[in-house]
Design a protein around this motif. Structure first.
Motif, PDB file in Angstrom:
ATOM      1  N   ALA A   1     -62.116 -37.257  49.394  1.00 45.58           N
ATOM      2  CA  ALA A   1     -63.067 -37.400  48.282  1.00 45.58           C
ATOM      3  C   ALA A   1     -64.402 -36.754  48.631  1.00 45.58           C
ATOM      4  O   ALA A   1     -65.014 -36.084  47.790  1.00 45.58           O
ATOM      5  N   SER A   2     -64.847 -36.911  49.868  1.00 44.09           N
ATOM      6  CA  SER A   2     -66.110 -36.295  50.294  1.00 44.09           C
ATOM      7  C   SER A   2     -66.027 -34.775  50.224  1.00 44.09           C
ATOM      8  O   SER A   2     -66.960 -34.112  49.764  1.00 44.09           O
ATOM      9  N   ALA A   3     -64.907 -34.231  50.673  1.00 45.18           N
ATOM     10  CA  ALA A   3     -64.732 -32.777  50.625  1.00 45.18           C
ATOM     11  C   ALA A   3     -64.755 -32.288  49.186  1.00 45.18           C
ATOM     12  O   ALA A   3     -65.340 -31.250  48.874  1.00 45.18           O
ATOM     13  N   TYR A   4     -64.152 -33.053  48.292  1.00 43.90           N
ATOM     14  CA  TYR A   4     -64.120 -32.667  46.877  1.00 43.90           C
ATOM     15  C   TYR A   4     -65.503 -32.786  46.238  1.00 43.90           C
ATOM     16  O   TYR A   4     -65.959 -31.872  45.561  1.00 43.90           O
ATOM     17  N   LEU A   5     -66.165 -33.904  46.468  1.00 45.39           N
ATOM     18  CA  LEU A   5     -67.457 -34.137  45.825  1.00 45.39           C
ATOM     19  C   LEU A   5     -68.563 -33.231  46.360  1.00 45.39           C
ATOM     20  O   LEU A   5     -69.511 -32.923  45.660  1.00 45.39           O
ATOM     21  N   ALA A   6     -68.424 -32.797  47.606  1.00 48.38           N
ATOM     22  CA  ALA A   6     -69.435 -31.921  48.208  1.00 48.38           C
ATOM     23  C   ALA A   6     -68.845 -30.530  48.407  1.00 48.38           C
ATOM     24  O   ALA A   6     -69.021 -29.909  49.451  1.00 48.38           O
ATOM     25  N   ARG A   7     -68.134 -30.031  47.404  1.00 47.87           N
ATOM     26  CA  ARG A   7     -67.401 -28.764  47.515  1.00 47.87           C
ATOM     27  C   ARG A   7     -68.218 -27.631  48.126  1.00 47.87           C
ATOM     28  O   ARG A   7     -67.767 -26.959  49.031  1.00 47.87           O
ATOM     29  N   GLU A   8     -69.418 -27.426  47.623  1.00 48.81           N
ATOM     30  CA  GLU A   8     -70.228 -26.304  48.108  1.00 48.81           C
ATOM     31  C   GLU A   8     -70.608 -26.495  49.578  1.00 48.81           C
ATOM     32  O   GLU A   8     -70.470 -25.577  50.378  1.00 48.81           O
ATOM     33  N   ASP A   9     -71.084 -27.679  49.946  1.00 43.90           N
ATOM     34  CA  ASP A   9     -71.465 -27.943  51.328  1.00 43.90           C
ATOM     35  C   ASP A   9     -70.246 -28.002  52.244  1.00 43.90           C
ATOM     36  O   ASP A   9     -70.332 -27.660  53.428  1.00 43.90           O
ATOM     37  N   ALA A  10     -69.116 -28.444  51.712  1.00 43.97           N
ATOM     38  CA  ALA A  10     -67.908 -28.586  52.524  1.00 43.97           C
ATOM     39  C   ALA A  10     -67.408 -27.230  53.022  1.00 43.97           C
ATOM     40  O   ALA A  10     -66.776 -27.151  54.062  1.00 43.97           O
TER      41      ALA A  10
ATOM     42  N   CYS B   1     -64.755 -34.624  60.111  1.00 42.26           N
ATOM     43  CA  CYS B   1     -65.431 -33.335  59.951  1.00 42.26           C
ATOM     44  C   CYS B   1     -64.718 -32.526  58.885  1.00 42.26           C
ATOM     45  O   CYS B   1     -63.484 -32.490  58.842  1.00 42.26           O
ATOM     46  N   ILE B   2     -65.503 -31.881  58.036  1.00 41.48           N
ATOM     47  CA  ILE B   2     -64.984 -31.011  56.991  1.00 41.48           C
ATOM     48  C   ILE B   2     -65.397 -29.590  57.355  1.00 41.48           C
ATOM     49  O   ILE B   2     -66.572 -29.327  57.591  1.00 41.48           O
ATOM     50  N   GLU B   3     -64.448 -28.690  57.435  1.00 41.92           N
ATOM     51  CA  GLU B   3     -64.726 -27.278  57.719  1.00 41.92           C
ATOM     52  C   GLU B   3     -63.916 -26.424  56.767  1.00 41.92           C
ATOM     53  O   GLU B   3     -62.743 -26.714  56.521  1.00 41.92           O
ATOM     54  N   GLY B   4     -64.550 -25.392  56.230  1.00 40.14           N
ATOM     55  CA  GLY B   4     -63.833 -24.507  55.309  1.00 40.14           C
ATOM     56  C   GLY B   4     -63.381 -25.219  54.054  1.00 40.14           C
ATOM     57  O   GLY B   4     -62.411 -24.820  53.430  1.00 40.14           O
ATOM     58  N   GLY B   5     -64.060 -26.297  53.694  1.00 41.62           N
ATOM     59  CA  GLY B   5     -63.742 -27.021  52.463  1.00 41.62           C
ATOM     60  C   GLY B   5     -62.692 -28.100  52.587  1.00 41.62           C
ATOM     61  O   GLY B   5     -62.355 -28.747  51.605  1.00 41.62           O
ATOM     62  N   ALA B   6     -62.157 -28.321  53.782  1.00 39.76           N
ATOM     63  CA  ALA B   6     -61.096 -29.327  53.948  1.00 39.76           C
ATOM     64  C   ALA B   6     -61.292 -30.093  55.251  1.00 39.76           C
ATOM     65  O   ALA B   6     -61.810 -29.557  56.221  1.00 39.76           O
ATOM     66  N   PRO B   7     -60.851 -31.359  55.269  1.00 35.74           N
ATOM     67  CA  PRO B   7     -60.916 -32.136  56.513  1.00 35.74           C
ATOM     68  C   PRO B   7     -60.008 -31.521  57.579  1.00 35.74           C
ATOM     69  O   PRO B   7     -58.970 -30.943  57.270  1.00 35.74           O
ATOM     70  N   LEU B   8     -60.415 -31.648  58.834  1.00 37.84           N
ATOM     71  CA  LEU B   8     -59.590 -31.166  59.941  1.00 37.84           C
ATOM     72  C   LEU B   8     -58.371 -32.071  60.098  1.00 37.84           C
ATOM     73  O   LEU B   8     -58.442 -33.270  59.833  1.00 37.84           O
ATOM     74  N   GLU B   9     -57.269 -31.501  60.530  1.00 39.29           N
ATOM     75  CA  GLU B   9     -56.026 -32.256  60.672  1.00 39.29           C
ATOM     76  C   GLU B   9     -55.554 -32.280  62.118  1.00 39.29           C
ATOM     77  O   GLU B   9     -55.864 -31.385  62.900  1.00 39.29           O
ATOM     78  N   VAL B  10     -54.789 -33.315  62.450  1.00 40.09           N
ATOM     79  CA  VAL B  10     -54.158 -33.447  63.761  1.00 40.09           C
ATOM     80  C   VAL B  10     -52.688 -33.807  63.547  1.00 40.09           C
ATOM     81  O   VAL B  10     -52.302 -34.222  62.457  1.00 40.09           O
ATOM     82  N   THR B  11     -51.884 -33.669  64.581  1.00 39.37           N
ATOM     83  CA  THR B  11     -50.454 -33.990  64.456  1.00 39.37           C
ATOM     84  C   THR B  11     -50.116 -35.362  65.021  1.00 39.37           C
ATOM     85  O   THR B  11     -48.973 -35.783  64.967  1.00 39.37           O
TER      86      THR B  11
END
Length: 129
Positions: free
Chosen positions: A33-42, A60-70
């Motif tokens: 939701a944070s990545a979506y609501l802060a699209r420009e800053d994300a 952390c959000i980078e390139g508009g999306a949250p970082l992922e792990v496996t």
């Protein structure tokens, strides 16, 4: 919502179908939701904070999306499921403590999330004792 921020596949729509995939679904929803609501800053990058009833988590959000792990860790145990890269930084603050009719201290099920549109009420209880 799954721990990786995605939706459950159709045959598994019920969390009972794959409960381990939903372990971090609440904080994952907050990060998405944070990545979506802060699209420009994300797109540039940002750090999100999601405070729920049980934990406060950052992502952390980078390139508009949250970082992922496996893999993720819960209760000091490794869980091999895709998840967003989040860190729990403290206990949550959502549960409200109150005195019941018998004078006994109780906690929950009331939540500050229910009244977050008026934050002062969570702190001051609108002047009531």
């Amino acid at each position: 919502m799954q721990s990786n921020g995605g939706v459950m596949p159709s045959p598994l729509r019920s969390p009972a179908g794959a409960p381990c995939n939903t372990l971090f679904s609440g904080p994952a929803a907050g990060a998405q939701a944070s990545a979506y609501l802060a699209r420009e800053d994300a797109r540039i990058g940002l750090i999100t904070l999601d405070m729920g009833g049980t934990s406060a988590d950052i992502a952390c959000i980078e390139g508009g999306a949250p970082l992922e792990v496996t893999e993720a860790v819960i209760a000091r145990r490794q869980v091999d499921v895709p998840a967003l890269d989040m860190s729990t930084i403290s206990a949550g603050g959502g549960s409200i403590a109150w005195i019941d009719g018998s004078g006994v201290l109780s906690v929950g099920p009331h939540s500050a999330g229910r009244i977050q549109a008026r934050p002062a009420t969570a702190v001051a209880a609108r002047g009531r004792r």
